[in-house]
Scaffold this motif. Structure first.
Motif, mmCIF file in Angstrom:
data_model
loop_
_atom_site.group_PDB
_atom_site.id
_atom_site.type_symbol
_atom_site.label_atom_id
_atom_site.label_comp_id
_atom_site.label_asym_id
_atom_site.label_seq_id
_atom_site.Cartn_x
_atom_site.Cartn_y
_atom_site.Cartn_z
ATOM 1 N N LEU A 63 11.336 2.315 6.343
ATOM 2 C CA LEU A 63 10.149 3.946 5.802
ATOM 3 C C LEU A 63 9.822 4.165 4.741
ATOM 4 C CD1 LEU A 63 9.198 6.816 7.438
ATOM 5 C CD2 LEU A 63 11.248 7.759 6.831
ATOM 6 N N LEU A 64 10.663 3.847 3.649
ATOM 7 C CA LEU A 64 10.733 5.100 2.194
ATOM 8 C C LEU A 64 9.788 4.150 1.251
ATOM 9 C CD1 LEU A 64 13.905 6.979 1.898
ATOM 10 C CD2 LEU A 64 11.688 7.886 2.613
ATOM 11 N N SER A 65 10.574 2.580 1.395
ATOM 12 C CA SER A 65 9.156 1.757 0.465
ATOM 13 C C SER A 65 7.961 1.584 0.965
ATOM 14 C CB SER A 65 9.642 0.007 0.462
ATOM 15 O OG SER A 65 11.184 0.136 0.438
ATOM 16 N N PRO A 66 7.004 1.498 1.695
ATOM 17 C CA PRO A 66 5.723 2.456 1.415
ATOM 18 C C PRO A 66 5.257 3.200 1.248
ATOM 19 C CG PRO A 66 6.474 1.268 3.657
ATOM 20 C CD PRO A 66 7.452 1.023 3.112
ATOM 21 N N VAL A 67 6.191 4.404 1.502
ATOM 22 C CA VAL A 67 6.338 6.015 0.902
ATOM 23 C C VAL A 67 6.003 6.010 -0.616
ATOM 24 C CG1 VAL A 67 6.449 8.262 1.616
ATOM 25 C CG2 VAL A 67 6.917 7.406 2.801
ATOM 26 N N LEU A 68 6.868 5.172 -1.021
ATOM 27 C CA LEU A 68 7.039 5.185 -2.722
ATOM 28 C C LEU A 68 6.172 4.452 -3.210
ATOM 29 C CD1 LEU A 68 10.909 4.296 -2.931
ATOM 30 C CD2 LEU A 68 9.715 7.046 -3.289
ATOM 31 N N ILE A 119 1.527 -8.385 12.971
ATOM 32 C CA ILE A 119 0.306 -7.658 13.240
ATOM 33 C C ILE A 119 0.293 -6.562 11.974
ATOM 34 C CG2 ILE A 119 -0.555 -5.852 14.181
ATOM 35 C CD1 ILE A 119 -0.101 -7.070 16.562
ATOM 36 N N VAL A 120 1.876 -5.731 11.753
ATOM 37 C CA VAL A 120 1.729 -4.785 10.528
ATOM 38 C C VAL A 120 2.096 -5.597 9.221
ATOM 39 C CG1 VAL A 120 3.192 -2.618 9.919
ATOM 40 C CG2 VAL A 120 2.678 -3.486 12.901
ATOM 41 N N VAL A 121 2.312 -6.427 9.151
ATOM 42 C CA VAL A 121 3.243 -7.233 7.885
ATOM 43 C C VAL A 121 1.939 -7.596 7.337
ATOM 44 C CG1 VAL A 121 4.712 -7.778 7.183
ATOM 45 C CG2 VAL A 121 5.569 -7.112 8.732
ATOM 46 N N VAL A 122 1.572 -8.242 8.104
ATOM 47 C CA VAL A 122 0.413 -9.103 7.606
ATOM 48 C C VAL A 122 -1.081 -8.921 7.439
ATOM 49 C CG1 VAL A 122 -0.242 -11.995 7.797
ATOM 50 C CG2 VAL A 122 2.056 -11.637 8.571
ATOM 51 N N ASN A 123 -1.312 -8.171 8.172
ATOM 52 C CA ASN A 123 -2.770 -8.010 9.345
ATOM 53 C C ASN A 123 -3.104 -6.281 8.359
ATOM 54 O OD1 ASN A 123 -2.482 -9.784 12.008
ATOM 55 N ND2 ASN A 123 -3.568 -9.922 10.075
ATOM 56 N N THR A 124 -2.308 -5.388 7.684
ATOM 57 C CA THR A 124 -2.416 -4.079 7.484
ATOM 58 C C THR A 124 -2.811 -4.323 6.408
ATOM 59 O OG1 THR A 124 -0.699 -3.092 8.774
ATOM 60 C CG2 THR A 124 -1.104 -1.975 6.568
ATOM 61 N N VAL A 125 -3.188 -5.098 5.242
ATOM 62 C CA VAL A 125 -3.878 -5.080 3.893
ATOM 63 C C VAL A 125 -5.387 -5.352 5.050
ATOM 64 C CG1 VAL A 125 -4.131 -5.970 1.671
ATOM 65 C CG2 VAL A 125 -1.852 -5.364 2.824
ATOM 66 N N ASN A 126 -5.502 -6.892 5.064
ATOM 67 C CA ASN A 126 -7.034 -6.188 5.035
ATOM 68 C C ASN A 126 -7.482 -5.448 6.186
ATOM 69 O OD1 ASN A 126 -6.812 -10.070 5.033
ATOM 70 N ND2 ASN A 126 -7.999 -9.126 3.790
ATOM 71 N N LEU A 148 -11.521 -0.839 7.718
ATOM 72 C CA LEU A 148 -11.030 0.606 7.217
ATOM 73 C C LEU A 148 -11.806 1.523 6.816
ATOM 74 C CD1 LEU A 148 -7.630 1.326 9.283
ATOM 75 C CD2 LEU A 148 -9.754 2.071 10.343
ATOM 76 N N GLY A 149 -11.639 0.635 5.840
ATOM 77 C CA GLY A 149 -12.767 1.081 4.498
ATOM 78 C C GLY A 149 -11.375 1.623 3.399
ATOM 79 N N GLY A 150 -10.620 1.722 3.732
ATOM 80 C CA GLY A 150 -8.818 2.346 2.862
ATOM 81 C C GLY A 150 -9.394 1.817 2.071
ATOM 82 N N SER A 151 -8.356 2.567 1.148
ATOM 83 C CA SER A 151 -7.642 2.447 -0.492
ATOM 84 C C SER A 151 -6.618 2.001 -0.777
ATOM 85 C CB SER A 151 -7.840 3.200 -1.230
ATOM 86 O OG SER A 151 -6.544 3.983 -1.356
ATOM 87 N N GLN A 152 -6.321 1.250 -1.839
ATOM 88 C CA GLN A 152 -4.569 0.980 -1.597
ATOM 89 C C GLN A 152 -3.352 1.335 -1.182
ATOM 90 O OE1 GLN A 152 -3.698 -0.562 -6.284
ATOM 91 N NE2 GLN A 152 -5.681 -2.260 -6.150
ATOM 92 N N SER A 153 -3.556 3.134 -1.499
ATOM 93 C CA SER A 153 -2.487 3.641 -1.444
ATOM 94 C C SER A 153 -2.815 4.006 0.383
ATOM 95 C CB SER A 153 -2.634 4.867 -2.388
ATOM 96 O OG SER A 153 -4.097 5.944 -1.475
ATOM 97 N N ASP A 154 -4.020 3.832 0.813
ATOM 98 C CA ASP A 154 -4.034 4.394 2.580
ATOM 99 C C ASP A 154 -3.526 2.653 2.890
ATOM 100 O OD1 ASP A 154 -5.976 6.289 2.565
ATOM 101 O OD2 ASP A 154 -7.142 4.795 1.847
ATOM 102 N N VAL A 155 -3.060 1.824 2.804
ATOM 103 C CA VAL A 155 -2.611 0.788 2.964
ATOM 104 C C VAL A 155 -1.064 0.709 3.526
ATOM 105 C CG1 VAL A 155 -1.699 -2.243 2.755
ATOM 106 C CG2 VAL A 155 -4.071 -1.229 1.587
#
Length: 424
Positions: free
Chosen positions: A148-153, A230-237, A243-250
């Motif tokens: 939980l906290l690693s992505p939030v940080l 799906i979450v670990v590998v594909n979230t970035v792309n 979705l056209g999101g930013s680095q922090s959105d990832v």
């Protein structure tokens, strides 16, 4: 005596937590580095890097566990932390994709050796049986919190800095972990009753094959890995390109999955007092099958929205917690006490073997054939794992119905945080 009153355990646990968060932040930063180097092919790069990680865990972790009693453990833990810190420090300097693969291989080889070494130290420092159980549980609580906290940080950090600065912070974290290990009195291991490395590495796997409920857990490992990939590998792309999101959105989307994991893990201790672990775990598998199916349907129907994605990602995190959290309890209740270490070691390797199958599908197939094809295959695998678990783990086979004794003296980590949560 309370667990964290033990100074040596407190320092070692702190070292583990810092190293876990270092690994978590590195995973987020690695995904962004892959996107920076490869753009639309980031899924392939990340999938390959994570496949390398799983190969290291499946191959090196059992061998490290087998030979651990022949090495000075404190010096080994410190050396592995220093190596990992140096590798992470080099990651932002790479300019070619193959550089990433080499460095990730070194990093994960160090982590694969660190984990069984750390796990083997616990029973020599925490000698009280009830506290030892809590120490095993604390390790999984730390892993759950990290998810939980690693992505939030990372999301917060990425609003102020570029992703390559995350590597600097995680490198420093590994060095702090090394200093904490140095401050502890870690005894060298006692010789194992198994004289051959293969005997130690294979004993737990034999227990899984011959125990009905553990065969069910092997199948559920596939369901967890299929959805989790799906979450670990594909979230970035997915976040950046669809979705056209930013680095922090990832990072925030990864945190959505972690939120589902944490909330379910905190709620489960009381649930497991009233409902059988098999029921909870198969319900979690059903959630994962539904989530992977929904993710595929979302792509096919063209309904790509932030809200829909977040709900599915939370569902995957929740389903993973429902399967993973009771696993430690089932493992402990299914075997004699002297077989617990080898059983947990086997689960460590077998669960990572499942990820070794699903990471390339999410990464390579997702890049070459698209999310629809990759997620359809992963949904089928998730359903196959859930169905196999129901067949391999009959309802009448309770945890105590089969006990497989074994002889091994090293200890592995529990996947059950419920004891610690209740004792807190």
């Amino acid at each position: 005596m309370r667990l964290f009153a033990l100074r040596d355990y407190r320092h070692l646990f702190s070292a583990q937590v810092i190293a876990l968060f270092g690994t978590g932040l590195t995973t987020v930063a690695l995904g962004l580095l892959a996107y920076d180097l490869a753009g639309p092919r980031a899924g392939t790069v990340l999938g390959t890097a994570l496949t390398i990680k799983m190969v290291m865990y499946v191959v090196i972790a059992p061998l490290a566990a087998a030979y651990i009693d022949r090495l000075p453990r404190r010096a080994l833990l410190v050396t592995l932390d220093v190596i990992r810190g140096a590798v992470v420090l080099a990651l932002p300097l790479v300019s070619e994709v193959w550089h990433v693969y080499v460095l990730i291989g070194l990093l994960q080889a160090g982590s694969a050796a660190f984990t069984p070494t750390f796990q083997a130290v616990i029973p020599d420092i925490v000698t009280d049986e009830s506290l030892y159980t809590r120490a095993l549980s604390a390790s999984q609580v730390a892993s759950t919190m990290e998810s939980l906290l690693s992505p939030v940080l990372a999301a917060v950090a990425l609003t102020f800095m570029s992703f390559d600065r995350l590597f600097l912070g995680t490198s420093a974290g590994f060095l702090v972990s090394a200093l904490l290990v140095l401050s502890t009195r870690v005894p060298d291991a006692r010789p194992s009753t198994h004289t051959r490395a293969w005997d130690k590495a294979a004993a737990g796997i034999r227990t899984f094959v011959t125990t009905p409920q553990l065969r069910g857990i092997m199948a559920l490992n596939l369901t967890v890995a299929a959805a989790g990939s799906i979450v670990v590998v594909n979230t970035v792309n997915y976040v950046r390109d669809e979705l056209g999101g930013s680095q922090s959105d990832v990072a925030w989307m990864l945190a959505a999955s972690g939120t589902g994991t944490l909330l379910a893990a905190l709620a489960l201790p009381r649930v497991l007092d009233r409902i059988a672990a098999r029921t909870v775990m198969t319900a979690g598998a059903a959630v994962l099958v539904a989530a992977t199916t929904a993710a595929t349907a979302l792509i096919v129907a063209g309904l790509i929205t932030w809200t829909g994605t977040a709900i599915i990602w939370i569902g995957i995190g929740t389903g993973m917690a429902l399967v993973i959290t009771p696993t430690g309890k089932v493992l402990r209740d299914s075997v004699a006490r002297n077989a617990i270490p080898e059983t947990f070691a086997a689960q460590f390797s077998l669960s990572h073997l499942a990820w070794l199958i699903t990471y390339p599908i999410a990464g390579w197939l997702g890049t070459s054939a698209g999310f629809t094809a990759a997620w359809s295959v992963l949904a089928v695998l998730a359903a196959a794992g859930a169905t196999a678990a129901l067949l391999l783990w009959p309802r009448h086979d309770g945890p105590e119905s089969t006990r497989a004794p074994a002889k091994i003296n090293q200890h592995a980590s529990s996947d059950d945080p419920s004891t610690l949560v209740r004792a807190a």
